[in-house]
Design a protein around this motif. Structure first.
Motif, PDB file in Angstrom:
ATOM      1  N   ALA A 204       0.835  -1.203   0.000  1.00  0.00           N
ATOM      2  CA  ALA A 204       0.000   0.000   0.000  1.00  0.00           C
ATOM      3  C   ALA A 204       0.869   1.252   0.000  1.00  0.00           C
ATOM      4  CB  ALA A 204      -0.919  -0.011   1.214  1.00  0.00           C
ATOM      5  N   LYS A 206       0.520   5.954  -0.914  1.00  0.00           N
ATOM      6  CA  LYS A 206      -0.483   6.994  -1.132  1.00  0.00           C
ATOM      7  C   LYS A 206      -0.181   7.944  -2.291  1.00  0.00           C
ATOM      8  CE  LYS A 206       1.300  10.104   2.531  1.00  0.00           C
ATOM      9  NZ  LYS A 206       2.654  10.036   2.006  1.00  0.00           N
ATOM     10  N   THR A 209       0.346   5.060  -8.006  1.00  0.00           N
ATOM     11  CA  THR A 209       0.046   3.633  -8.133  1.00  0.00           C
ATOM     12  C   THR A 209       0.892   3.022  -9.254  1.00  0.00           C
ATOM     13  OG1 THR A 209      -2.242   3.919  -7.406  1.00  0.00           O
ATOM     14  CG2 THR A 209      -1.733   1.931  -8.685  1.00  0.00           C
ATOM     15  N   GLU A 235       2.235   2.870  -4.266  1.00  0.00           N
ATOM     16  CA  GLU A 235       1.346   1.714  -4.069  1.00  0.00           C
ATOM     17  C   GLU A 235       1.604   0.751  -5.232  1.00  0.00           C
ATOM     18  OE1 GLU A 235      -2.258   1.734  -2.127  1.00  0.00           O
ATOM     19  OE2 GLU A 235      -3.464   1.091  -3.849  1.00  0.00           O
ATOM     20  N   ALA A 252     -10.132   1.684  -7.499  1.00  0.00           N
ATOM     21  CA  ALA A 252      -9.965   2.100  -6.094  1.00  0.00           C
ATOM     22  C   ALA A 252      -8.573   2.686  -5.876  1.00  0.00           C
ATOM     23  CB  ALA A 252     -10.199   0.903  -5.170  1.00  0.00           C
ATOM     24  N   SER A 253      -7.576   2.045  -6.473  1.00  0.00           N
ATOM     25  CA  SER A 253      -6.210   2.527  -6.294  1.00  0.00           C
ATOM     26  C   SER A 253      -6.003   3.854  -7.029  1.00  0.00           C
ATOM     27  CB  SER A 253      -5.217   1.474  -6.782  1.00  0.00           C
ATOM     28  OG  SER A 253      -3.899   1.870  -6.489  1.00  0.00           O
ATOM     29  N   ARG A 255      -8.266   6.089  -7.632  1.00  0.00           N
ATOM     30  CA  ARG A 255      -8.954   7.156  -6.879  1.00  0.00           C
ATOM     31  C   ARG A 255      -8.177   7.547  -5.624  1.00  0.00           C
ATOM     32  NH1 ARG A 255     -13.301   8.468  -9.413  1.00  0.00           N
ATOM     33  NH2 ARG A 255     -14.474   6.941 -10.655  1.00  0.00           N
ATOM     34  N   LYS A 256      -7.376   6.605  -5.134  1.00  0.00           N
ATOM     35  CA  LYS A 256      -6.583   6.887  -3.932  1.00  0.00           C
ATOM     36  C   LYS A 256      -5.383   7.777  -4.249  1.00  0.00           C
ATOM     37  CE  LYS A 256      -4.053   4.095  -0.508  1.00  0.00           C
ATOM     38  NZ  LYS A 256      -3.652   2.689  -0.263  1.00  0.00           N
ATOM     39  N   THR A 257      -4.677   7.472  -5.357  1.00  0.00           N
ATOM     40  CA  THR A 257      -3.414   8.182  -5.626  1.00  0.00           C
ATOM     41  C   THR A 257      -3.523   9.224  -6.734  1.00  0.00           C
ATOM     42  OG1 THR A 257      -2.673   6.615  -7.299  1.00  0.00           O
ATOM     43  CG2 THR A 257      -2.117   6.094  -4.999  1.00  0.00           C
TER      44      THR A 257
END
Lengths: 329, 320
Positions: A204, A206, A209, A235, A252-253, A255-257
């Motif tokens: 994981a 931040k 990705t 990530e 999902a990844s 949208r996270k990074t």
């Protein structure tokens, strides 16, 4: 058994999966070239011929197109053949039966038959094998409807994935990797299966990705470690399944990074990275803070000389350079 | 050994051959009216091969066919309306219209499938035979293909494996002298397909494929040897496709004189002659033919009335 004893080679994990499935289900048979007393070109089937004999371990002549077709016919009749193609490049010789039979029969015969076969094959370069023994041809396979394609990157993954593939009622291609065979990892004792359609967050982070599969996942993980000291938190999303793609995990990844680099050992054009990139553009363009970058092999044959090979295949430095670029955007 | 085939058996075989002929003539008519899409490969003139071999097989012997498979499907006793429906793309078809002529299976009839790739069914049949042997079944896999397919690698590779592993499979080559337009003399260096079996230490024989009684007898003998564990065999049946390769074939690669000469050996004529020699009346022979034509006409009507699938049927069912 201690954890240390269960740290085994990727090739051994494949061997364990085959051994356990052969023992569990008498409809499972193995087919392929030199998989008997020789144990397979990469030693993956070592000991299985001695244990199960010629009735279960079918050593074939060098006839890829036909023995894949033989596996299709046997699968239609209820067996579960697991076929080894010695080098992924040789899959070209068997493409007809994969494309025109295995992938189509269940649909075109309107569900009257299933084709529960597995085709295992090592893709990728290992250093110096040259143009006809080094390719990662995942890009060809994901364009064949009706075939599931997986490319596990760790011993634990390959064992659970291969067992699931053998039990699946559909044709599954399991892409192994010559560079991964001698890598070690913890593999839980006993029987377990893993889903054939799920990606896994290998580490994981931040900031950015890295999406990868097969041999490039360990390279991405090494890049993550290398960039930790300079404060970049990567990530790493390991796809595992290439067909179908686990869109939810990918999105999902992203949208996270908000920053994505896709890394693969196959050619740049028309590959898995291109497909993942298109999916992200279609479904989460709003989440992107920088253009997607693909790091892949050049659209070239892979030269034999080690001095040349590295210019064609994606290297850790290429990923680091891509990280810099995407950060500075 | 002809006395093994009773008069009523031969009359039944005749009726089956006529129904195959009528089936394809009916298709030809439908193409003309625009009722069928794509293309289709007829076996007019070759019906004796399908009927002769399949009548000698057991119902639980598995059949694998090729792009020219209508004869094999009907000789196995499939429902004519459902075969017709499949070609017309109807839900009533054996594969719901997804497969069509070249991709038609009927597992309940031990018919593993027709196959649109020349030579593609040969390894599949070999694999079916492997499974039969593995499960210690007394059934045999029987695969039909043409002279053209015998030039594919799959033919040679499969015969080699089947012989090495003593698999229960009968390879039936219907040699109709042309692979599409290419004559055997230009495509097969040995000039004969059966002789190729010798390279694989396999029994290979060439036989007259026009005479359905002869085909029935030699196929029965081969199947008996295979069932006794003597290993796979290659049976080459010399035949002739009276029609073109597919629906749009002007047959520029052969002469009308050749066709006229070969038509004298038409299997329906020969069988009718044999029935007469056996003392059957012309009336009985004509009645059998008429019954076959009526079967086909009724099947065509039923197929025509069946519905086609919709969007869901097209897009569902890729995976089990």
């Amino acid at each position: 058994m201690t954890d240390d004893e269960r740290t085994i080679y990727y090739s051994k994990a494949v061997n364990e999966a085959l051994d356990e499935e052969l023992a569990r289900d008498d409809s499972v048979i193995l087919m392929g070239e030199d998989i008997g007393c020789y144990g397979g070109a990469f030693g993956v089937t070592k000991g299985l011929y001695e244990k199960y004999g010629a009735e279960r371990i079918w050593e074939t002549p060098i006839s890829e197109n036909s023995f894949v077709g033989v596996a299709v016919g046997a699968a239609m009749m209820g067996l579960r053949p697991v076929v080894e193609i010695m080098f992924m490049d040789f899959l070209a010789l068997a493409l007809d039966q994969l494309l025109n039979s295995a992938g189509k029969l269940h649909y075109m015969y309107n569900g009257q038959v299933t084709v529960p076969m597995v085709l295992r094959t090592p893709g990728g370069a290992k250093g110096g094998y040259g143009p006809s023994h080094s390719q990662m041809l995942s890009n060809l396979l994901v364009g064949i409807p009706g075939i599931k394609v997986v490319a596990p990157s760790t011993p634990a993954q390959v064992k659970g994935i291969l067992k699931a593939a053998i039990r699946d009622p559909n044709p599954v291609v399991v892409i192994e990797n010559k560079r991964l065979y001698p890598q070690r990892g913890y593999v839980a004792a006993g029987d377990y299966v893993l889903p054939l359609d799920k990606a896994e967050v290998a580490a994981a982070g931040k900031d950015i990705t890295l999406i990868s599969y097969s041999s490039m996942t360990p390279v991405c993980l090494a890049v993550k470690e290398a960039l930790k000291p300079v404060g970049i938190d990567l990530e790493v999303l390991d796809l595992i399944s290439l067909q179908p793609l686990d869109k939810e995990s990918i999105f999902a990844s992203v949208r996270k990074t908000g920053r994505v680099i896709i890394v693969e050992e196959a050619c740049l054009t028309g590959g898995v990275a291109a497909e993942v990139s298109a999916l992200i553009s279609e479904h989460c363009l709003d989440a992107l803070e920088a253009p997607i970058i693909r790091v892949a092999a050049a659209d070239m044959p892979i030269p034999s000389a080690l001095a040349l090979e590295k210019f064609v295949l994606p290297q850790a430095e290429d990923i680091v350079a891509a990280v810099k670029r995407i950060q500075e955007y | 050994m002809n006395d093994l085939i009773s008069n009523s058996d031969l009359l039944r075989m005749y009726r089956q051959m006529v129904s195959i002929r009528a089936f394809e003539e009916s298709l030809s008519d439908m193409f003309g009216k625009g009722l069928l899409g794509g293309t289709s490969h007829f076996c007019i003139g070759q019906e004796s091969c399908a009927v002769g071999v399949i009548s000698a097989a057991r119902d639980d012997d598995w059949l694998i066919s090729n792009h020219r498979g209508h004869g094999h499907l009907l000789a196995r006793g499939l429902d004519i309306a459902r075969v017709m429906g499949e070609l017309m793309g109807k839900l009533s078809g054996y594969c719901g219209g997804r497969g069509g002529s070249q991709h038609l299976s009927a597992i309940d009839h031990c018919f593993l499938g027709t196959n649109g790739i020349t030579g593609g069914g040969i390894p599949i049949a070999t694999g079916a035979a492997l499974a039969l042997k593995y499960r210690k079944s007394s059934s045999i896999a029987i695969v039909f293909f043409g002279d053209g397919a015998s030039n594919q690698g799959t033919f040679h590779e499969s015969l080699n494996m089947a012989s090495l592993w003593k698999l229960p499979v009968l390879y039936v080559c219907e040699n109709n002298l042309y692979g599409m337009s290419n004559p055997v003399s230009k495509s097969c260096a040995s000039g004969n397909v059966a002789v190729r079996a010798s390279a694989y230490a396999m029994r290979g024989e060439t036989h007259d494929g026009f005479d359905v009684e002869h085909v029935h007898r030699v196929a029965g003998e081969a199947l008996a040897r295979i069932r006794a564990g003597e290993g796979p065999e290659l049976l080459e049946l010399m035949t002739y496709r009276q029609c073109g390769h597919s629906k749009n074939d002007a047959r520029v690669y052969r002469t009308r004189e050749e066709e006229a000469r070969m038509a004298e050996r038409d299997c329906l004529l020969l069988t009718a002659n044999s029935l007469r020699r056996r003392g059957l009346s012309q009336e009985d022979i004509d009645a059998a033919a008429e019954a076959a034509r009526q079967d086909v006409a009724a099947a065509a009507e039923a197929a025509m009335a069946a519905p086609t699938g919709g969007r869901r049927h097209a897009l569902d069912g890729l995976f089990a």
